[in-house]
Write a protein that holds these residues in place. Structure first.
Motif, PDB file in Angstrom:
ATOM      1  N   VAL A   1       0.854  -1.182   0.000  1.00  0.00           N
ATOM      2  CA  VAL A   1       0.000   0.000   0.000  1.00  0.00           C
ATOM      3  C   VAL A   1       0.891   1.234   0.000  1.00  0.00           C
ATOM      4  O   VAL A   1       1.719   1.416   0.889  1.00  0.00           O
ATOM      5  N   GLU A   2       0.735   2.048  -1.007  1.00  0.00           N
ATOM      6  CA  GLU A   2       1.503   3.281  -1.114  1.00  0.00           C
ATOM      7  C   GLU A   2       0.573   4.459  -0.867  1.00  0.00           C
ATOM      8  O   GLU A   2      -0.521   4.520  -1.425  1.00  0.00           O
ATOM      9  N   ILE A   3       1.021   5.383  -0.039  1.00  0.00           N
ATOM     10  CA  ILE A   3       0.222   6.566   0.259  1.00  0.00           C
ATOM     11  C   ILE A   3       0.779   7.727  -0.552  1.00  0.00           C
ATOM     12  O   ILE A   3       1.971   8.025  -0.502  1.00  0.00           O
ATOM     13  N   VAL A   4      -0.103   8.362  -1.298  1.00  0.00           N
ATOM     14  CA  VAL A   4       0.268   9.516  -2.114  1.00  0.00           C
ATOM     15  C   VAL A   4      -0.578  10.692  -1.658  1.00  0.00           C
ATOM     16  O   VAL A   4      -1.814  10.625  -1.702  1.00  0.00           O
ATOM     17  N   HIS A   5       0.065  11.741  -1.199  1.00  0.00           N
ATOM     18  CA  HIS A   5      -0.646  12.952  -0.768  1.00  0.00           C
ATOM     19  C   HIS A   5      -0.804  13.871  -1.971  1.00  0.00           C
ATOM     20  O   HIS A   5       0.164  14.153  -2.677  1.00  0.00           O
ATOM     21  N   GLU A   6      -2.017  14.321  -2.184  1.00  0.00           N
ATOM     22  CA  GLU A   6      -2.307  15.233  -3.282  1.00  0.00           C
ATOM     23  C   GLU A   6      -3.046  16.442  -2.738  1.00  0.00           C
ATOM     24  O   GLU A   6      -3.632  16.383  -1.657  1.00  0.00           O
ATOM     25  N   PRO A   7      -3.053  17.530  -3.497  1.00  0.00           N
ATOM     26  CA  PRO A   7      -3.770  18.730  -3.025  1.00  0.00           C
ATOM     27  C   PRO A   7      -5.271  18.478  -2.933  1.00  0.00           C
ATOM     28  O   PRO A   7      -5.813  17.608  -3.621  1.00  0.00           O
ATOM     29  N   ASP A   8      -5.920  19.246  -2.066  1.00  0.00           N
ATOM     30  CA  ASP A   8      -7.380  19.166  -1.969  1.00  0.00           C
ATOM     31  C   ASP A   8      -7.997  19.476  -3.324  1.00  0.00           C
ATOM     32  O   ASP A   8      -7.470  20.284  -4.091  1.00  0.00           O
ATOM     33  N   ARG A   9      -9.114  18.827  -3.610  1.00  0.00           N
ATOM     34  CA  ARG A   9      -9.856  19.136  -4.836  1.00  0.00           C
ATOM     35  C   ARG A   9     -10.712  20.364  -4.579  1.00  0.00           C
ATOM     36  O   ARG A   9     -11.301  20.505  -3.500  1.00  0.00           O
ATOM     37  N   PRO A  10     -10.823  21.233  -5.572  1.00  0.00           N
ATOM     38  CA  PRO A  10     -11.661  22.423  -5.396  1.00  0.00           C
ATOM     39  C   PRO A  10     -13.103  22.041  -5.040  1.00  0.00           C
ATOM     40  O   PRO A  10     -13.689  21.156  -5.654  1.00  0.00           O
ATOM     41  N   GLY A  11     -13.633  22.680  -4.011  1.00  0.00           N
ATOM     42  CA  GLY A  11     -15.022  22.456  -3.610  1.00  0.00           C
ATOM     43  C   GLY A  11     -15.253  21.239  -2.739  1.00  0.00           C
ATOM     44  O   GLY A  11     -16.376  20.993  -2.301  1.00  0.00           O
TER      45      GLY A  11
END
Length: 104
Positions: A53-63
């Motif tokens: 299991v790999e965790i990838v942090h991404e920016p919040d999605r708009p809205g």
């Protein structure tokens, strides 16, 4: 954060609504517990140990809603609703199902 509900607990609520036939209203179905996505991912790492299991942090999605959890008080009162599957147990059961189904 989100409110993660095991599918069997959801089904119990649906059956309770069919059997009890409440006179109206809407019901929030969940656990009533707010769980962070980071906590969820930590639990998944434990449950899926060795499965990469790999965790990838991404920016919040708009809205996107940042926090969400259910107020289950009406469902408790009217339906006798009481979700009783802890998140980690639901994840273990679900992971086991996926391992069985996709090991073929």
């Amino acid at each position: 954060t989100r409110d993660f509900l095991y599918v069997d607990d959801l089904c119990d609520a649906v059956v309770a609504a069919i059997v009890r036939r409440p006179t109206g209203g809407l019901y929030q179905l969940g656990t009533g517990t707010e769980t962070s996505i980071n906590t969820l991912m930590g639990l998944l790492r434990e449950v899926m140990a060795g499965d990469g299991v790999e965790i990838v942090h991404e920016p919040d999605r708009p809205g996107e809603i940042r926090r969400a959890f259910s107020d289950i008080s009406s469902a408790r009162a009217d339906l006798g609703y009481s979700p009783d599957t802890p998140l980690v147990d639901g994840l273990k059961i679900t992971a086991g199902w996926f391992r069985q189904e996709y090991a073929r």
